[in-house]
Design an enzyme around this catalytic site. Structure first.
Site, PDB file in Angstrom:
ATOM      1  N   GLU A 107       0.824  -1.223   0.000  1.00 13.89           N
ATOM      2  CA  GLU A 107       0.000   0.000   0.000  1.00 13.89           C
ATOM      3  C   GLU A 107       0.855   1.271   0.000  1.00 13.89           C
ATOM      4  OE1 GLU A 107      -1.267   1.941   3.348  1.00 13.89           O
ATOM      5  OE2 GLU A 107      -0.923   0.300   4.765  1.00 13.89           O
ATOM      6  N   LYS A 160      -3.400  -1.886  15.096  1.00 19.49           N
ATOM      7  CA  LYS A 160      -2.648  -1.001  15.971  1.00 19.49           C
ATOM      8  C   LYS A 160      -3.293  -0.923  17.349  1.00 19.49           C
ATOM      9  CE  LYS A 160      -3.334   1.490  12.628  1.00 19.49           C
ATOM     10  NZ  LYS A 160      -3.792   2.615  11.837  1.00 19.49           N
TER      11      LYS A 160
END
Ligand code: PSU
Ligand code: MN
Length: 329
Positions: A45, A181
Site C-alpha cells: 500500500e 494497531k
C-alpha cells in the site's frame, strides 16, 4: 485525455472487461509479466508512505519493503495514484514523488475516495481498503502492510470503524500485517471482522495470540494459527477454491528484538488519544495524527518498530506468495 496520460507513462493499461477499469489502472510491465507467468507478486500500500510516516523514513521504508519482497523471490507491486492514474507497481521516481509531495496535495485514498481522485486527476496514497480493491482487480491475491485500520476506542459511540474492515469482508485478498494497531480497540475490531466473515489467523504464534502492532501479544486470541508459510499457502488455496469473496487476515507479530515496551506504548497512546480529542481531530485525520503523535512521544521508537514490522511482514507475505505460486503451477 486521461487515457492518453496513462499511456504516456510507457505502460499498457490492463484489460479487464469484467470490471471495466481499464481506463484507470496501469500495471507496471514487470508486474504484468510476473502475473502472466504466474510468478509470485506481493501488493503493497501507499498510505503508509503518504500519511503514515514522515519524510525521509517513508521513502526509505517503501524501498526497503520492496527489497524484502524481492529477496524472498517475489515481485513487489506498490499501489498508488498519480494524477488520476491508479498505478500497480510504482516506479522509484513515482514513489519519491508521492512521498515528497506536501500532504495537502496527496489524498489519503480509501474506497470512498477513489472516484473523486481518479476523476479530478489527483494523486493519492491507497489505504488497505483501496489497495485491496486494486490488487484484486489485477489478480494479486496477497498484500503486505504494517497494520490495518480498525474499530477506534470509543468507536461504538463515534462509529469510527475503518473501511479496511468492511473491505476485508467483501474483497478476496489476503492481508499480511502485524494485526491492528494498539491505538484501536482490538477486541471490538476482532468482533467486527468475525461479523464480516473474515478468516483471521495468527502466524508463527503457537497460542493463536493476535499481535498488536508494536508488541507481540494483544491479549486477544484468534481461532487459528499458521505455523509456516506452507500452512498459510494451504489455507489460501482452499479459500480461493471456495470463492468466498471475503478476505483473509494473517497477523504476524513484530520480531521480538524490535517489540516496544507495552507500558511506554500504552502511555503514549492514552496521551495521543486525549490530544486528538482536545484538538477535535476526526475522520480520516485520526490515524495519521495518532501515529505522528505516538512517534513523537516515544522519541521515534514507535516509528522504528513500525519500520521493522512492515519489513518483516513483506518478507513473510513474499514467502507465502512463493508457496502459493509453487502449488498452482
Ligand atoms: N497503520 C499504520 N500506518 C498507516 C496506516 C495504518 O501504521 O499509515 C494506514 C493504512 O493505510 C490503513 C489506514 O489502511 O491507515 C487506515 O486508516 P483509517 O483508520 O482512517 O481507516
Ligand atoms: Mn476512521
Amino acid at each position: 485525455m486521461l487515457l492518453k496520460k496513462c499511456f504516456s507513462h510507457g505502460t499498457r493499461v490492463l484489460r479487464n472487461r469484467k470490471f471495466s477499469t481499464r481506463q484507470h489502472i496501469v500495471v507496471h510491465p514487470d508486474v504484468r509479466h510476473a502475473l502472466a507467468q504466474k510468478h509470485p507478486v506481493v501488493a503493497l500500500e501507499s498510505t503508509i508512505i503518504t500519511h503514515g510516516m514522515p519524510v525521509p523514513e517513508n521513502v526509505q521504508t517503501a524501498l526497503q519493503v520492496e527489497q524484502e519482497v524481492r529477496n524472498k523471490g517475489a515481485i513487489p507491486a506498490t499501489i498508488g495514484i498519480i494524477d488520476g492514474c491508479i498505478k500497480v507497481g510504482l516506479t522509484q521516481e513515482e514513489l519519491m514523488e508521492l512521498a515528497q509531495k506536501p500532504r495537502s496535495e496527496v489524498i489519503k485514498c480509501s474506497r470512498r475516495d477513489l472516484p473523486y481522485v481518479v476523476a479530478m486527476q489527483q494523486s493519492g496514497g491507497t489505504t488497505v481498503a483501496a489497495t485491496m480493491i486494486v490488487a484484486h482487480r489485477v489478480g494479486i491475491p496477497i498484500f503486505a502492510t504494517g497494520g490495518i485500520g480498525g474499530v477506534h476506542r470509543e468507536g461504538h459511540i463515534t462509529l469510527d470503524v475503518s473501511a479496511d474492515l468492511v473491505e476485508l469482508g467483501r474483497t478476496p485478498v489476503a492481508v499480511v500485517c502485524s494485526g491492528v494497531k494498539s491505538i484501536l480497540d482490538i477486541p471490538r475490531t476482532l468482533e467486527y471482522l468475525e461479523t464480516q466473515g473474515v478468516c483471521v489467523a495468527s502466524y508463527e504464534s503457537s497460542g493463536g495470540v493476535f499481535p498488536d502492532f508494536y508488541t507481540r501479544d494483544s491479549g486477544s486470541k484468534v481461532p487459528y494459527n499458521l505455523p509456516t508459510a506452507a500452512h498459510a499457502a494451504r489455507l489460501l488455496r482452499a479459500w480461493r477454491q471456495m470463492e468466498l469473496q471475503s478476505g483473509v487476515l494473517i497477523g504476524v507479530p513484530i520480531p521480538a528484538e524490535y517489540a516496544a515496551n507495552k507500558s511506554d506504548i500504552d502511555a503514549a497512546i492514552q496521551a495521543a488519544n486525549a490530544e486528538a480529542q482536545a484538538q477535535g481531530i476526526s475522520g480520516k485525520e485520526v490515524t495519521p495524527f495518532l501515529l505522528a503523535h505516538i512517534s513523537q512521544l516515544t522519541q521515534g521508537r514507535s516509528l522504528q518498530a513500525n519500520i521493522a514490522l512492515i519489513r518483516n511482514n513483506a518478507a513473510v507475505a513474499a514467502q507465502i506468495a512463493c508457496e502459493l505460486a509453487a502449488g498452482s503451477r
